[in-house]
Motif scaffolding. Structure first.
Motif, PDB file in Angstrom:
ATOM      1  N   UNK A  26       0.832  -1.197   0.000  1.00 16.46           N
ATOM      2  CA  UNK A  26       0.000   0.000   0.000  1.00 16.46           C
ATOM      3  C   UNK A  26       0.871   1.253   0.000  1.00 16.46           C
ATOM      4  N   UNK A  27       0.182   2.410  -0.093  1.00 17.34           N
ATOM      5  CA  UNK A  27       0.887   3.696  -0.182  1.00 17.34           C
ATOM      6  C   UNK A  27       1.645   4.013   1.096  1.00 17.34           C
ATOM      7  N   UNK A  28       1.136   3.603   2.234  1.00 12.41           N
ATOM      8  CA  UNK A  28       1.812   3.894   3.496  1.00 12.41           C
ATOM      9  C   UNK A  28       3.164   3.203   3.564  1.00 12.41           C
ATOM     10  N   UNK A  29       3.218   1.965   3.133  1.00  4.95           N
ATOM     11  CA  UNK A  29       4.486   1.221   3.140  1.00  4.95           C
ATOM     12  C   UNK A  29       5.491   1.864   2.200  1.00  4.95           C
ATOM     13  N   UNK A  30       5.004   2.266   1.020  1.00  2.00           N
ATOM     14  CA  UNK A  30       5.907   2.912   0.065  1.00  2.00           C
ATOM     15  C   UNK A  30       6.404   4.256   0.599  1.00  2.00           C
ATOM     16  N   UNK A  31       5.502   5.072   1.152  1.00  2.00           N
ATOM     17  CA  UNK A  31       5.887   6.386   1.686  1.00  2.00           C
ATOM     18  C   UNK A  31       6.903   6.241   2.813  1.00  2.00           C
ATOM     19  N   UNK A  32       6.696   5.264   3.668  1.00  3.19           N
ATOM     20  CA  UNK A  32       7.628   5.033   4.771  1.00  3.19           C
ATOM     21  C   UNK A  32       9.013   4.653   4.236  1.00  3.19           C
ATOM     22  N   UNK A  33       9.070   3.849   3.201  1.00  8.93           N
ATOM     23  CA  UNK A  33      10.346   3.456   2.596  1.00  8.93           C
ATOM     24  C   UNK A  33      11.047   4.671   1.982  1.00  8.93           C
ATOM     25  N   UNK A  34      10.243   5.549   1.376  1.00  3.55           N
ATOM     26  CA  UNK A  34      10.830   6.753   0.785  1.00  3.55           C
ATOM     27  C   UNK A  34      11.376   7.677   1.868  1.00  3.55           C
TER      28      UNK A  34
END
Length: 454
Positions: free
Chosen positions: A412-420
């Protein structure tokens, strides 16, 4: 950047000028201690009337023109504090008016010559104060101090250049990072719009993607301004026109350096000019002690001269019949009653010497503390830099994986944003660590006037 700064920065040019002036002053001082040859001429006219009521002479006036020519050579004898001199002189008296007639009638000429073809002499204070020794010691010390001050100011220029360099380099790195973030956020937002159209994601997730794009764009605009300002500051410091095209890259992580505290303290005490001003004050205080001690007791000086001289009415006779002469002058001086002034002067000079030695010890302690803190900061920066390198590699790998997974719908977007965010934080920490390493390294170089890498 450092090379350009040490060549063209105003602070470096000022340091070069100060060193050049110091060397010129030292050369001037040394020239004054070599043989000095001078010539002088002293014409003088004298006239006075003679009262006939009080003089048996038939002359009513005294009228004379005197011309003296002198050639003198001097040489300081630095080891003993004496002066050697050699001189040659010629004096001519020309009588005028009634005196001219009188001398013509009596001597057949109206001129008289006094000559000293050569006179050799030496003047020396015995058991006295030798100013030449102290002057030489101080001048030698001061030119060495100025050379170290020049090296110190170049190290200051290098430290300042590192600051300007990393201010620009870091802003450029941040700018590139956020520019890439904008590109990624824009691509993901477009993918999100397509997914939203086929109802693969909801409205909230699409808004999150748009918000992420806008935040990345705002950060990019902010660092674009910072990048422009830091670039202008760097070029201005280097004396380069602001419209010059330049490229700047972050240096690679340097190899580990092992620097001991004993080594940096030793180098700082040998090279740092901040201590030399106190050491010069000690030399001046020792000079005052020597002067006060030697002038407080028995004092004697001698002046010895040998040569030839003669008086004659003609120039040829004056030099033809030169008579040998010698002169020895000795001066003795001893205080009888001075109400303890000499003793108190010596005591005052010794107290001042003790004070200057205490000031030096305090300056050495302060420098040791500064060195210890700088070395600790450097070692911590080395450790941090080593750790952040590994963190960057892991964060980049995690981001690339999550970027791919999100595009494939695997996260999901939260996982991607956290990685960024972790990627950005890792890069920021690495750049800060790199900046901290080189800043602390060149601070050590400045304090010790020593390049540990070389």
């Amino acid at each position: 950047t450092i090379a350009l700064a040490q060549d063209s920065a105003l602070q470096a040019l000022s340091a070069q000028q100060n060193l050049a002036m110091a060397k010129t002053s030292y050369d001037e001082f040394m020239a004054g201690r070599k043989i000095n040859l001078s010539a002088s001429a002293s014409p003088a006219y004298s006239y006075k009337s003679i009262d006939r009521t009080t003089s048996a002479s038939s002359l009513s006036e005294y009228n004379q023109l005197t011309t003296a020519l002198t050639l003198k050579l001097t040489q300081q004898v630095n080891s003993f504090g004496g002066n050697f001199y050699a001189l040659s002189s010629l004096s001519n008296d020309l009588y005028l008016g009634q005196m001219r007639e009188h001398y013509n009638n009596v001597y057949g000429t109206s001129m008289q010559f006094q000559v000293m073809p050569i006179m050799l002499g030496y003047q020396q204070d015995i058991l006295g104060y030798n100013p030449f020794k102290w002057e030489k010691k101080l001048q030698d010390y001061r030119i060495t101090t100025q050379e170290q001050q020049y090296a110190y100011e170049l190290a200051q220029v290098a430290e300042s250049a590192v600051g300007y360099f990393f201010q620009y380099a870091c802003n450029k790195a941040y700018y590139e990072m956020y520019r890439q973030n904008v590109e990624v956020a824009d691509s993901l937002y477009k993918i999100g719009q397509q997914k939203y159209n086929i109802m693969a994601i909801n409205k909230a997730e699409l808004i999150s993607l748009e918000l992420q794009l806008l935040n990345s764009q705002n950060s990019l605009f902010s660092y674009e301004k910072e990048l422009s300002n830091s670039r202008a500051s760097l070029l201005s410091f280097l004396g380069i026109p602001l419209d010059t095209e330049v490229d700047i890259v972050l240096p690679q992580a340097p190899p580990q350096l092992i620097i001991t505290e004993d080594e940096v303290i030793r180098l700082a005490q040998e090279n740092n000019p901040s201590l030399r001003s106190h050491q010069e004050s000690i030399i001046l205080a020792e000079q005052e002690v020597d002067l006060a001690r030697r002038e407080s007791g028995f004092h004697t000086s001698v002046d010895l001269s040998v040569g030839g001289q003669n008086y004659a009415n003609t120039f040829v006779d004056a030099y033809a019949n030169t008579r040998f002469s010698t002169s020895v002058g000795v001066t003795f001086s001893v205080p009888i009653i001075d109400m303890g002034r000499a003793r108190l002067r010596v005591a005052k000079a010794r107290q001042n010497l003790d004070l200057q030695q205490l000031n030096l010890q305090e300056a050495q302690r302060t420098l040791r503390d500064e060195i210890s803190i700088a070395l600790r900061d450097f070692n911590l920066a080395q450790q941090q830099l080593s750790q952040t390198e590994r963190t960057v590699a892991l964060a980049d790998a995690s981001f690339e994986l999550n970027q791919y997974n999100y595009a494939q719908g695997l996260c999901d977007i939260s996982t991607f944003t956290f990685a960024q965010q972790r990627k950005d934080e890792a890069h920021n920490n690495y750049i800060s660590a790199l900046r901290g390493y080189w800043t602390s390294y060149y601070k050590l170089c400045r304090l010790t006037i020593h390049d540990f890498r070389k």
